[in-house]
Design a protein around this motif. Sequence first.
Motif, PDB file in Angstrom:
ATOM      1  N   GLY A  41       0.794  -1.220   0.000  1.00  0.00           N
ATOM      2  CA  GLY A  41       0.000   0.000   0.000  1.00  0.00           C
ATOM      3  C   GLY A  41       0.828   1.272   0.000  1.00  0.00           C
ATOM      4  N   ARG A  42       2.155   1.136  -0.076  1.00  0.00           N
ATOM      5  CA  ARG A  42       3.028   2.312  -0.052  1.00  0.00           C
ATOM      6  C   ARG A  42       3.149   2.922  -1.445  1.00  0.00           C
ATOM      7  NH1 ARG A  42       7.863  -0.908   2.730  1.00  0.00           N
ATOM      8  NH2 ARG A  42       7.514  -1.932   0.731  1.00  0.00           N
ATOM      9  N   LEU A  43       3.322   4.249  -1.483  1.00  0.00           N
ATOM     10  CA  LEU A  43       3.516   4.972  -2.737  1.00  0.00           C
ATOM     11  C   LEU A  43       5.004   5.213  -2.974  1.00  0.00           C
ATOM     12  CD1 LEU A  43       0.777   7.757  -2.654  1.00  0.00           C
ATOM     13  CD2 LEU A  43       0.747   5.592  -3.880  1.00  0.00           C
ATOM     14  N   HIS A  44       5.398   5.107  -4.241  1.00  0.00           N
ATOM     15  CA  HIS A  44       6.778   5.380  -4.652  1.00  0.00           C
ATOM     16  C   HIS A  44       6.702   6.198  -5.930  1.00  0.00           C
ATOM     17  CE1 HIS A  44       7.807   2.224  -1.805  1.00  0.00           C
ATOM     18  NE2 HIS A  44       6.834   1.536  -2.365  1.00  0.00           N
ATOM     19  N   MET A  68      10.525   1.826  -5.513  1.00  0.00           N
ATOM     20  CA  MET A  68       9.736   0.759  -4.905  1.00  0.00           C
ATOM     21  C   MET A  68      10.638  -0.400  -4.487  1.00  0.00           C
ATOM     22  SD  MET A  68       6.743  -1.656  -6.601  1.00  0.00           S
ATOM     23  CE  MET A  68       7.927  -2.641  -7.547  1.00  0.00           C
ATOM     24  N   ILE A  69      11.504  -0.815  -5.379  1.00  0.00           N
ATOM     25  CA  ILE A  69      12.414  -1.930  -5.090  1.00  0.00           C
ATOM     26  C   ILE A  69      13.336  -1.572  -3.927  1.00  0.00           C
ATOM     27  CG2 ILE A  69      14.320  -3.316  -6.028  1.00  0.00           C
ATOM     28  CD1 ILE A  69      11.484  -4.047  -7.081  1.00  0.00           C
ATOM     29  N   ARG A  74       7.835  -5.325  -4.096  1.00  0.00           N
ATOM     30  CA  ARG A  74       8.130  -6.224  -5.202  1.00  0.00           C
ATOM     31  C   ARG A  74       6.972  -6.377  -6.187  1.00  0.00           C
ATOM     32  NH1 ARG A  74      12.388  -5.166  -3.663  1.00  0.00           N
ATOM     33  NH2 ARG A  74      14.138  -6.526  -3.194  1.00  0.00           N
ATOM     34  N   ALA A  75       5.855  -5.701  -5.924  1.00  0.00           N
ATOM     35  CA  ALA A  75       4.696  -5.841  -6.814  1.00  0.00           C
ATOM     36  C   ALA A  75       4.002  -4.494  -6.969  1.00  0.00           C
ATOM     37  CB  ALA A  75       3.719  -6.868  -6.261  1.00  0.00           C
ATOM     38  N   ILE A  76       3.708  -4.130  -8.214  1.00  0.00           N
ATOM     39  CA  ILE A  76       2.953  -2.921  -8.514  1.00  0.00           C
ATOM     40  C   ILE A  76       1.477  -3.295  -8.526  1.00  0.00           C
ATOM     41  CG2 ILE A  76       2.440  -1.179 -10.263  1.00  0.00           C
ATOM     42  CD1 ILE A  76       5.357  -1.560 -11.262  1.00  0.00           C
ATOM     43  N   THR A  77       0.684  -2.616  -7.702  1.00  0.00           N
ATOM     44  CA  THR A  77      -0.756  -2.865  -7.720  1.00  0.00           C
ATOM     45  C   THR A  77      -1.489  -1.851  -8.579  1.00  0.00           C
ATOM     46  OG1 THR A  77      -1.146  -1.595  -5.698  1.00  0.00           O
ATOM     47  CG2 THR A  77      -0.702  -3.963  -5.451  1.00  0.00           C
ATOM     48  N   THR A  78      -0.899  -0.683  -8.757  1.00  0.00           N
ATOM     49  CA  THR A  78      -1.432   0.340  -9.668  1.00  0.00           C
ATOM     50  C   THR A  78      -0.323   1.346  -9.949  1.00  0.00           C
ATOM     51  OG1 THR A  78      -3.277   1.855 -10.092  1.00  0.00           O
ATOM     52  CG2 THR A  78      -2.379   1.844  -7.871  1.00  0.00           C
ATOM     53  N   ILE A  79      -0.416   1.991 -11.094  1.00  0.00           N
ATOM     54  CA  ILE A  79       0.574   2.997 -11.477  1.00  0.00           C
ATOM     55  C   ILE A  79      -0.137   4.154 -12.163  1.00  0.00           C
ATOM     56  CG2 ILE A  79       1.107   1.770 -13.622  1.00  0.00           C
ATOM     57  CD1 ILE A  79       4.038   2.815 -13.322  1.00  0.00           C
ATOM     58  N   PHE A 102       6.908  -6.427 -12.652  1.00  0.00           N
ATOM     59  CA  PHE A 102       6.403  -6.320 -11.288  1.00  0.00           C
ATOM     60  C   PHE A 102       4.887  -6.213 -11.191  1.00  0.00           C
ATOM     61  CE2 PHE A 102      10.688  -4.584 -11.467  1.00  0.00           C
ATOM     62  CZ  PHE A 102      11.321  -5.428 -10.556  1.00  0.00           C
ATOM     63  N   ALA A 103       4.183  -6.374 -12.302  1.00  0.00           N
ATOM     64  CA  ALA A 103       2.728  -6.203 -12.301  1.00  0.00           C
ATOM     65  C   ALA A 103       2.050  -7.356 -13.026  1.00  0.00           C
ATOM     66  CB  ALA A 103       2.364  -4.880 -12.973  1.00  0.00           C
ATOM     67  N   GLU A 104       0.798  -7.546 -12.690  1.00  0.00           N
ATOM     68  CA  GLU A 104      -0.036  -8.554 -13.332  1.00  0.00           C
ATOM     69  C   GLU A 104      -0.716  -7.949 -14.556  1.00  0.00           C
ATOM     70  OE1 GLU A 104      -0.163 -11.717 -12.401  1.00  0.00           O
ATOM     71  OE2 GLU A 104       1.267 -11.252 -10.805  1.00  0.00           O
ATOM     72  N   PRO A 105      -1.166  -8.775 -15.500  1.00  0.00           N
ATOM     73  CA  PRO A 105      -1.833  -8.237 -16.692  1.00  0.00           C
ATOM     74  C   PRO A 105      -3.020  -7.325 -16.380  1.00  0.00           C
ATOM     75  CG  PRO A 105      -1.304 -10.547 -17.010  1.00  0.00           C
ATOM     76  CD  PRO A 105      -0.997 -10.231 -15.569  1.00  0.00           C
ATOM     77  N   GLU A 106      -3.744  -7.570 -15.291  1.00  0.00           N
ATOM     78  CA  GLU A 106      -4.917  -6.750 -14.956  1.00  0.00           C
ATOM     79  C   GLU A 106      -4.570  -5.498 -14.156  1.00  0.00           C
ATOM     80  OE1 GLU A 106      -4.310  -9.862 -11.805  1.00  0.00           O
ATOM     81  OE2 GLU A 106      -4.412  -9.934 -13.977  1.00  0.00           O
ATOM     82  N   THR A 107      -3.296  -5.255 -13.888  1.00  0.00           N
ATOM     83  CA  THR A 107      -2.886  -4.077 -13.125  1.00  0.00           C
ATOM     84  C   THR A 107      -3.315  -2.799 -13.842  1.00  0.00           C
ATOM     85  OG1 THR A 107      -0.999  -5.245 -12.200  1.00  0.00           O
ATOM     86  CG2 THR A 107      -0.890  -2.838 -12.165  1.00  0.00           C
ATOM     87  N   PRO A 108      -3.983  -1.885 -13.125  1.00  0.00           N
ATOM     88  CA  PRO A 108      -4.401  -0.636 -13.769  1.00  0.00           C
ATOM     89  C   PRO A 108      -3.231   0.334 -13.971  1.00  0.00           C
ATOM     90  CG  PRO A 108      -5.207  -0.732 -11.500  1.00  0.00           C
ATOM     91  CD  PRO A 108      -4.506  -2.023 -11.768  1.00  0.00           C
TER      92      PRO A 108
END
Length: 145
Positions: A41-44, A68-69, A74-79, A102-108
Amino acid sequence: MTDTIGADLAALFEAAAAAKSLAYAPYSNFPVGAAVRDEHGRLHAGCNVENAAYPVGTCAEAGAIAAMIAAGGRAITTILITGNGPILVTPCGACRQRIREFAEPETPIHIAGPEGIRRSFTLEALLPESFGPDNLKLRYSHSDA
């Protein structure tokens, strides 16, 4: 702005806009800022940093991912990426692949201008059928060969 886009996106927008204001873009005069939210939940945030030895500069997305790293994410939840001008400032091809790491295909992925969010995509929409870390970790059984 929080009423129109929600507190989560407003925080991303503010972080990306603040980073954009610090960009080092003396050659292109095109500052860009990016902010990612990690799995904690942290912002970078990051900004573009140009170099006289063009194209040795760094994109804003790369800076945000590196931050972030460095902070243990280790994972982007949104950008969210923000830039100036009337045309959408979407990630370049190299940054799309960096995000994919660092993100999944459905990452916004939200694209903004100075006025706020202009358009949102998923990573899959910007980088369809991509090659990523999961390709290198696949284990095939003998029946798949």
